[in-house]
Design a protein around this motif. Structure first.
Motif, PDB file in Angstrom:
ATOM      1  N   ASN A 199      -7.323  -1.002   7.710  1.00 10.38           N
ATOM      2  CA  ASN A 199      -6.623  -1.656   6.608  1.00 10.38           C
ATOM      3  C   ASN A 199      -5.704  -0.681   5.886  1.00 10.38           C
ATOM      4  O   ASN A 199      -4.626  -1.074   5.438  1.00 10.38           O
ATOM      5  CB  ASN A 199      -7.614  -2.269   5.626  1.00 10.38           C
TER       6      ASN A 199
ATOM      7  N   LYS B 200      -4.124   1.828   7.226  1.00 11.57           N
ATOM      8  CA  LYS B 200      -2.946   2.023   8.073  1.00 11.57           C
ATOM      9  C   LYS B 200      -1.978   0.849   7.931  1.00 11.57           C
ATOM     10  O   LYS B 200      -0.769   1.047   7.853  1.00 11.57           O
ATOM     11  CB  LYS B 200      -3.355   2.195   9.530  1.00 11.57           C
ATOM     12  N   LEU B 201      -2.518  -0.360   7.913  1.00 11.35           N
ATOM     13  CA  LEU B 201      -1.657  -1.530   7.750  1.00 11.35           C
ATOM     14  C   LEU B 201      -0.987  -1.529   6.380  1.00 11.35           C
ATOM     15  O   LEU B 201       0.179  -1.901   6.246  1.00 11.35           O
ATOM     16  CB  LEU B 201      -2.471  -2.811   7.940  1.00 11.35           C
TER      17      LEU B 201
ATOM     18  N   TYR C  64       1.871  -7.650   0.179  1.00  8.22           N
ATOM     19  CA  TYR C  64       1.164  -7.716   1.467  1.00  8.22           C
ATOM     20  C   TYR C  64      -0.332  -7.887   1.218  1.00  8.22           C
ATOM     21  O   TYR C  64      -0.943  -7.092   0.518  1.00  8.22           O
ATOM     22  CB  TYR C  64       1.422  -6.457   2.297  1.00  8.22           C
TER      23      TYR C  64
ATOM     24  N   PRO D  61      -3.608  -7.818   3.213  1.00  9.82           N
ATOM     25  CA  PRO D  61      -4.250  -7.591   4.516  1.00  9.82           C
ATOM     26  C   PRO D  61      -5.510  -8.427   4.670  1.00  9.82           C
ATOM     27  O   PRO D  61      -6.220  -8.696   3.711  1.00  9.82           O
ATOM     28  CB  PRO D  61      -4.594  -6.100   4.492  1.00  9.82           C
TER      29      PRO D  61
END
Length: 59
Positions: free
Chosen positions: A2, A4-5, A17, A19
């Protein structure tokens, strides 16, 4: 994952965003379709080594 995203979203200037929760157990990760090729190859390798040590092949 998560994190990294989240970092990718920030780097690409994506606002708001949200996630998804990416939670997979080790059992779910070990037994999936992507791993089946590795299991098949390792099984064939083990059968080959067994046949070699039993002198069925490689004489």
């Amino acid at each position: 994952m998560n994190r990294k995203l989240q970092a990718i979203a920030q780097r690409n200037l994506i606002d708001n965003y949200q996630p998804e929760q990416l939670g997979v157990s080790w059992l779910g990760a070990a037994f999936n379709h992507s791993m089946s090729l590795y299991y098949a190859l390792s099984t064939l390798g083990l059968i080959g080594w067994f046949a070699f040590f039993m002198n069925w092949i490689g004489k």
